[in-house]
Design a protein around this motif. Structure first.
Motif, PDB file in Angstrom:
ATOM      1  N   LEU A 213      -6.736  29.529 -58.978  1.00 54.44           N
ATOM      2  CA  LEU A 213      -7.892  29.978 -59.761  1.00 54.44           C
ATOM      3  C   LEU A 213      -8.179  31.454 -59.511  1.00 54.44           C
ATOM      4  O   LEU A 213      -9.304  31.907 -59.662  1.00 54.44           O
ATOM      5  N   SER A 214      -7.197  32.223 -59.142  1.00 55.17           N
ATOM      6  CA  SER A 214      -7.388  33.621 -58.756  1.00 55.17           C
ATOM      7  C   SER A 214      -7.735  34.501 -59.952  1.00 55.17           C
ATOM      8  O   SER A 214      -7.454  34.166 -61.105  1.00 55.17           O
ATOM      9  N   GLY A 215      -8.368  35.642 -59.663  1.00 52.87           N
ATOM     10  CA  GLY A 215      -8.589  36.655 -60.669  1.00 52.87           C
ATOM     11  C   GLY A 215      -9.534  36.257 -61.779  1.00 52.87           C
ATOM     12  O   GLY A 215      -9.323  36.618 -62.941  1.00 52.87           O
ATOM     13  N   SER A 216     -10.597  35.528 -61.455  1.00 58.62           N
ATOM     14  CA  SER A 216     -11.580  35.155 -62.455  1.00 58.62           C
ATOM     15  C   SER A 216     -12.964  35.504 -61.928  1.00 58.62           C
ATOM     16  O   SER A 216     -13.113  36.451 -61.151  1.00 58.62           O
ATOM     17  N   PHE A 217     -13.984  34.732 -62.292  1.00 58.73           N
ATOM     18  CA  PHE A 217     -15.354  35.055 -61.892  1.00 58.73           C
ATOM     19  C   PHE A 217     -16.063  33.836 -61.308  1.00 58.73           C
ATOM     20  O   PHE A 217     -17.277  33.700 -61.463  1.00 58.73           O
ATOM     21  N   PHE A 218     -15.318  32.965 -60.654  1.00 63.87           N
ATOM     22  CA  PHE A 218     -15.939  31.822 -60.003  1.00 63.87           C
ATOM     23  C   PHE A 218     -16.826  32.314 -58.855  1.00 63.87           C
ATOM     24  O   PHE A 218     -16.474  33.275 -58.157  1.00 63.87           O
ATOM     25  N   SER A 219     -17.945  31.652 -58.668  1.00 63.32           N
ATOM     26  CA  SER A 219     -18.930  32.129 -57.700  1.00 63.32           C
ATOM     27  C   SER A 219     -19.461  30.977 -56.859  1.00 63.32           C
ATOM     28  O   SER A 219     -19.005  29.838 -56.970  1.00 63.32           O
ATOM     29  N   ASP A 220     -20.436  31.301 -56.024  1.00 62.21           N
ATOM     30  CA  ASP A 220     -21.059  30.349 -55.113  1.00 62.21           C
ATOM     31  C   ASP A 220     -20.057  29.972 -54.010  1.00 62.21           C
ATOM     32  O   ASP A 220     -18.962  30.505 -53.927  1.00 62.21           O
ATOM     33  N   SER A 221     -20.436  29.057 -53.161  1.00 61.33           N
ATOM     34  CA  SER A 221     -19.562  28.652 -52.056  1.00 61.33           C
ATOM     35  C   SER A 221     -18.542  27.623 -52.531  1.00 61.33           C
ATOM     36  O   SER A 221     -18.664  27.058 -53.621  1.00 61.33           O
ATOM     37  N   ILE A 222     -17.543  27.393 -51.705  1.00 64.66           N
ATOM     38  CA  ILE A 222     -16.521  26.407 -52.039  1.00 64.66           C
ATOM     39  C   ILE A 222     -17.155  25.017 -51.983  1.00 64.66           C
ATOM     40  O   ILE A 222     -17.686  24.618 -50.947  1.00 64.66           O
ATOM     41  N   PRO A 223     -17.124  24.237 -53.068  1.00 67.33           N
ATOM     42  CA  PRO A 223     -17.761  22.913 -53.065  1.00 67.33           C
ATOM     43  C   PRO A 223     -17.116  21.992 -52.036  1.00 67.33           C
ATOM     44  O   PRO A 223     -15.882  21.948 -51.904  1.00 67.33           O
ATOM     45  N   SER A 224     -17.931  21.258 -51.314  1.00 72.63           N
ATOM     46  CA  SER A 224     -17.404  20.377 -50.266  1.00 72.63           C
ATOM     47  C   SER A 224     -16.494  19.290 -50.833  1.00 72.63           C
ATOM     48  O   SER A 224     -15.559  18.833 -50.158  1.00 72.63           O
ATOM     49  N   ILE A 225     -16.738  18.876 -52.081  1.00 73.42           N
ATOM     50  CA  ILE A 225     -15.924  17.810 -52.660  1.00 73.42           C
ATOM     51  C   ILE A 225     -14.478  18.253 -52.891  1.00 73.42           C
ATOM     52  O   ILE A 225     -13.570  17.426 -53.026  1.00 73.42           O
ATOM     53  N   LEU A 226     -14.246  19.573 -52.922  1.00 80.34           N
ATOM     54  CA  LEU A 226     -12.876  20.050 -53.087  1.00 80.34           C
ATOM     55  C   LEU A 226     -11.991  19.564 -51.945  1.00 80.34           C
ATOM     56  O   LEU A 226     -10.790  19.345 -52.127  1.00 80.34           O
ATOM     57  N   PHE A 227     -12.587  19.363 -50.777  1.00 78.11           N
ATOM     58  CA  PHE A 227     -11.796  18.942 -49.616  1.00 78.11           C
ATOM     59  C   PHE A 227     -11.401  17.468 -49.667  1.00 78.11           C
ATOM     60  O   PHE A 227     -10.707  16.978 -48.785  1.00 78.11           O
ATOM     61  N   SER A 228     -11.849  16.768 -50.714  1.00 80.84           N
ATOM     62  CA  SER A 228     -11.396  15.386 -50.899  1.00 80.84           C
ATOM     63  C   SER A 228     -10.043  15.330 -51.606  1.00 80.84           C
ATOM     64  O   SER A 228      -9.445  14.261 -51.696  1.00 80.84           O
ATOM     65  N   HIS A 229      -9.561  16.467 -52.104  1.00 84.50           N
ATOM     66  CA  HIS A 229      -8.234  16.531 -52.722  1.00 84.50           C
ATOM     67  C   HIS A 229      -7.195  16.691 -51.613  1.00 84.50           C
ATOM     68  O   HIS A 229      -6.620  17.758 -51.400  1.00 84.50           O
ATOM     69  N   SER A 230      -6.936  15.609 -50.938  1.00 77.71           N
ATOM     70  CA  SER A 230      -6.148  15.648 -49.700  1.00 77.71           C
ATOM     71  C   SER A 230      -4.665  15.900 -49.922  1.00 77.71           C
ATOM     72  O   SER A 230      -3.926  16.093 -48.952  1.00 77.71           O
ATOM     73  N   ASP A 231      -4.206  15.917 -51.175  1.00 70.95           N
ATOM     74  CA  ASP A 231      -2.795  16.203 -51.454  1.00 70.95           C
ATOM     75  C   ASP A 231      -2.528  17.680 -51.716  1.00 70.95           C
ATOM     76  O   ASP A 231      -1.379  18.065 -51.957  1.00 70.95           O
ATOM     77  N   LEU A 232      -3.558  18.515 -51.663  1.00 63.89           N
ATOM     78  CA  LEU A 232      -3.377  19.936 -51.941  1.00 63.89           C
ATOM     79  C   LEU A 232      -2.390  20.581 -50.961  1.00 63.89           C
ATOM     80  O   LEU A 232      -2.530  20.450 -49.752  1.00 63.89           O
ATOM     81  N   THR A 233      -1.414  21.286 -51.521  1.00 61.92           N
ATOM     82  CA  THR A 233      -0.481  22.078 -50.714  1.00 61.92           C
ATOM     83  C   THR A 233      -0.697  23.568 -50.933  1.00 61.92           C
ATOM     84  O   THR A 233      -0.368  24.380 -50.071  1.00 61.92           O
ATOM     85  N   LEU A 234      -1.248  23.947 -52.090  1.00 61.62           N
ATOM     86  CA  LEU A 234      -1.497  25.345 -52.437  1.00 61.62           C
ATOM     87  C   LEU A 234      -2.907  25.474 -52.990  1.00 61.62           C
ATOM     88  O   LEU A 234      -3.273  24.784 -53.949  1.00 61.62           O
ATOM     89  N   LEU A 235      -3.707  26.362 -52.383  1.00 61.71           N
ATOM     90  CA  LEU A 235      -5.060  26.644 -52.857  1.00 61.71           C
ATOM     91  C   LEU A 235      -5.236  28.157 -52.893  1.00 61.71           C
ATOM     92  O   LEU A 235      -5.230  28.813 -51.856  1.00 61.71           O
ATOM     93  N   ASP A 236      -5.375  28.700 -54.095  1.00 57.03           N
ATOM     94  CA  ASP A 236      -5.525  30.145 -54.278  1.00 57.03           C
ATOM     95  C   ASP A 236      -6.830  30.405 -55.036  1.00 57.03           C
ATOM     96  O   ASP A 236      -6.931  30.143 -56.237  1.00 57.03           O
ATOM     97  N   LEU A 237      -7.826  30.921 -54.321  1.00 56.59           N
ATOM     98  CA  LEU A 237      -9.126  31.254 -54.904  1.00 56.59           C
ATOM     99  C   LEU A 237      -9.384  32.752 -54.830  1.00 56.59           C
ATOM    100  O   LEU A 237     -10.530  33.189 -54.917  1.00 56.59           O
ATOM    101  N   SER A 238      -8.348  33.538 -54.690  1.00 57.32           N
ATOM    102  CA  SER A 238      -8.503  34.976 -54.463  1.00 57.32           C
ATOM    103  C   SER A 238      -9.073  35.692 -55.679  1.00 57.32           C
ATOM    104  O   SER A 238      -8.982  35.214 -56.816  1.00 57.32           O
ATOM    105  N   GLN A 239      -9.687  36.873 -55.402  1.00 54.55           N
ATOM    106  CA  GLN A 239     -10.212  37.759 -56.441  1.00 54.55           C
ATOM    107  C   GLN A 239     -11.226  37.059 -57.336  1.00 54.55           C
ATOM    108  O   GLN A 239     -11.131  37.047 -58.568  1.00 54.55           O
TER     109      GLN A 239
END
Length: 331
Positions: A213-239
């Motif tokens: 999700l890099s290079g956009s305008f997402f804001s606020d803190s990282i939602p806690s429910i995101l950590f329920s996606h336990s199969d994630l191997t790549l997470l890119d929230l940069s920029q």
């Protein structure tokens, strides 16, 4: 089996970034196409569709003097289960300078299609083109990256079997809320370099493996429910504009290999719990507002670490450069 080695029709590149799930799936399709004898012909219906589609591709990539469309560049075919014909399963029209949405009338008729790459073209509006589209029901890979698509994300409910979706490098706007929940098999999602706003989306399938999700305008803190996606191997929230303390819940992602948080606005300390993610090999959190000291053990498993351009202080941990497999450190 199939139509020989598949090459991109109009350019030699596909995705704008290496999404591993996409390449593994395309490798599977290419192997299926490369094995065995020359491809069987298409049935009259699909051959007619492909001939009609060739009017939009033109001389840029398809040699239509070849009688079997399965042998055209960028086309992958597989034998039909019940007949002595092949069916079209894979179309790559990346970089063909196309913009006419009329071609979707032909594409939608290919109900056997599994992978469609229309990246690096000039499409600007897809409104209504995928409604009541037989092709979308069986599609597993869809790449519309590097086009001119704008507006809000449309209705994606027709893509129930989609596993890889790349809409990066477009001009989508608005928030991402429940649009992604209609794809229960989604494993790889790339929405980078758009104009999306709001909180980081979390409505994706729990089996999601890659989220970019890099290079956009997402804001606020990282939602806690995101950590329920336990199969994630790549997470890119940069920029983006992500703020708040970096949550210490990354240990709930036991398969995470790459974590990129660069160019945001989080504050507080870097969680020491990241050293407990045994699969993590790359962690980039440069150009943020982190404070405090560098946690001891942060490079226990990480091979590439970038914490530069923060407000870190204190002593450098004695074990920071100790691991033998360490490749790069910037602090």
């Amino acid at each position: 089996r199939g139509g020989g080695k598949r090459y991109s029709t109009c350019s030699s590149h596909g995705f704008s970034m290496p999404l591993f799930t996409f390449f593994s799936l395309c490798l599977h399709l290419s192997i299926a196409a490369a094995a065995g004898n020359p491809p069987l012909p298409l049935n009259s219906t699909q051959e007619s569709i492909m001939r009609d589609l060739s009017r939009y591709v033109g001389s840029a990539g398809w040699n239509t003097t070849v009688s079997n469309p399965c042998l055209w560049r960028g086309i992958g075919c597989s034998p039909s289960d019940s007949t002595s014909f092949s069916v079209v399963t894979d179309i790559d029209l990346s970089g063909c300078s196309m913009s006419n949405p009329t071609l979707f009338a032909s594409l939608c008729s290919l109900d056997t299609l599994q992978s469609l790459d229309l990246s690096k073209n000039y499409f600007s509006d897809l409104t209504g083109h995928f409604s009541r589209c037989p092709m979308s029901a069986g599609l597993r890979v869809l790449n519309f990256s590097s086009n001119r698509l704008a507006g809000r994300l449309g209705d994606l409910s027709g893509f129930s079997r989609l596993e890889v979706l790349d809409l990066s490098f477009n001009s989508f706007t608005g928030t991402v809320t429940t649009q992604l929940s209609v794809m229960p098999r989604l494993r790889s999602l790339n929405l980078s370099s758009n104009h999306l706003v709001g909180v980081v989306p979390v409505s994706m399938a729990s089996s999601l493996e890659e989220l970019v999700l890099s290079g956009s305008f997402f804001s606020d803190s990282i939602p806690s429910i995101l950590f329920s996606h336990s199969d994630l191997t790549l997470l890119d929230l940069s920029q983006n504009n992500i703020t708040g303390d970096l949550r210490a819940s990354f240990w709930k992602l036991p398969k995470l290999r790459t974590l990129i948080l660069s160019g945001n606005k989080p504050t507080g300390a870097i969680p020491a719990s990241l050293s407990n993610v045994t699969t993590l090999t790359r962690f980039a959190a440069n150009q943020n507002n982190f404070t405090g000291s560098i946690p001891s053990g942060i490079t226990k498993h990480v091979k590439m670490l970038d914490l530069s351009y923060n407000g870190l202080s204190g002593e450098i941990p004695s074990d920071l450069l100790g691991p033998a497999g360490l490749e790069a450190v910037e602090c």
